[in-house]
Design a protein around this motif. Structure first.
Motif, short mmCIF file in Angstrom:
data_model
loop_
_atom_site.label_atom_id
_atom_site.label_comp_id
_atom_site.label_asym_id
_atom_site.label_seq_id
_atom_site.Cartn_x
_atom_site.Cartn_y
_atom_site.Cartn_z
N GLY A 153 0.82 -1.21 0.00
CA GLY A 153 0.00 0.00 0.00
C GLY A 153 0.85 1.25 0.00
O GLY A 153 0.59 2.20 -0.76
N LEU A 154 1.88 1.27 0.85
CA LEU A 154 2.79 2.42 0.87
C LEU A 154 3.59 2.50 -0.42
O LEU A 154 3.88 3.60 -0.92
N ALA A 155 3.94 1.35 -0.97
CA ALA A 155 4.68 1.35 -2.24
C ALA A 155 3.83 1.95 -3.36
O ALA A 155 4.31 2.76 -4.16
N LYS A 156 2.57 1.58 -3.39
CA LYS A 156 1.67 2.11 -4.42
C LYS A 156 1.54 3.63 -4.30
O LYS A 156 1.58 4.35 -5.30
N LYS A 157 1.42 4.13 -3.08
CA LYS A 157 1.31 5.58 -2.87
C LYS A 157 2.58 6.30 -3.30
O LYS A 157 2.54 7.46 -3.71
#
Length: 320
Positions: free
Chosen positions: A105-109
């Protein structure tokens, strides 16, 4: 052997980048018996601490439990006695102290890709090692949300069903597959819960719900107590939850389970160690007072070490 989400392999998680890389051209066996791993084995056998191994050397000298303590019960043998796998950053949470390396999720952001460097080739290579292992460990992202982890557990159930499999989970995933693995594998469960206060928990573990996690906790507890397997609560002491740490001793004593405190160094805005002296002194004094009240309880030594060794050392260092 420790494998991280970038395909790097080392004796522990502090050394990625220093040691070796898994690929189709360089197998698990090539790495274990290769020159890079041999370098570290030979050095440590002579009490020589290379690269970031020096951090453990310093902790040992300061009477602080080193990372090496997590590996002290595994014998030296021809094949590795323990493997620690971080196979993907796939995770359903976006914790404030985490990074894109361990949270999809943090990677996608951040505009970064999902990390999944391991495949069926890796899975097949692992099978040779199971009969020699004393323990297999899975860490983040969220292992129960990663298909390769589920597949590997199925392989272990067929090849070495008694092999202890330690899984570090955020406790949010409970489904038929997880329950099946609890039936066929020898699981040891480590659940990360960074607050016992619902609103604060959701602020730390973004997308998480404490009520749901506690329902799943009861399922894991029943399983572990029934089969006499370890259940441990893993906590990250930080600036916004430090005063709760003594309450975890009470919680774990009540449920007759184990407790462990991780050390948060990054990101700096979450860490305790880098606070100014006056704030560290407040934290130390308050926690020291509360720790003494819990002498004799299960996991007292874990809290006492956090306060009287780790935080106290940070406080003393801040004066210099």
């Amino acid at each position: 052997m420790y494998f991280n989400v970038s395909g790097q392999v080392s004796p522990c998680w502090k050394l990625p980048g220093y040691v070796d890389n898994w690929s189709y051209k360089r197998s698990i066996k090539d790495i274990w018996f290769g020159e890079h791993f041999k370098k570290y084995r030979d050095a440590l056998s002579q009490n020589i601490f290379l690269d970031r191994c020096k951090e453990c050397e310093k902790d040992i000298a300061n009477n602080v439990w080193p990372l090496a303590k997590a590996y002290e019960n595994f014998p030296v043998q021809k094949y590795p006695s323990m493997m620690e796998l971080e196979l993907s950053n796939r995770c359903n949470l976006e914790c404030i102290m985490c990074s894109p390396m361990l949270s999809s999720g943090l990677a996608k952001k951040a505009g970064l890709p999902l990390l999944e460097p391991y495949d069926d080739t890796f899975r097949e290579q692992l099978k040779e090692f199971y009969p020699h292992l004393k323990e297999l460990r899975f860490n983040g992202g969220e292992p129960f949300a990663q298909q390769i982890v589920l597949d590997i557990c199925e392989d272990v159930a067929k090849i070495a069903p008694d092999l202890p499999i330690s899984i570090a989970t955020n406790g949010t995933v409970m489904n038929k597959v997880v329950r099946h693995l609890m039936d066929v594998c020898n699981l040891k469960i480590n659940i990360s819960i960074d607050s016992l206060i619902p609103d604060r928990y959701s602020e730390i573990r973004v997308n998480g719900n404490l009520n749901k996690v506690m329902k799943n906790f009861e399922v894991f507890k029943e399983y572990c107590h029934k089969h006499k397997r370890n259940l441990c609560i893993m906590v990250n002491p930080m600036r916004n939850n430090w005063e709760e740490m003594p309450h975890y001793v009470d919680f774990c004593h009540k449920h007759n389970i184990y407790l462990w405190f991780n050390t948060i160094l990054y990101p700096p805005q979450c860490a305790i160690h880098n606070l100014p002296s006056d704030k560290l002194e407040i934290i130390y004094n308050e926690l020291s007072k509360e720790t003494k009240k819990r002498s004799g309880l299960k996991n007292f030594k874990i809290l006492n070490h956090l306060v009287e060794d780790q935080i106290k050392n940070w406080l003393l260092d801040s004066y210099t």
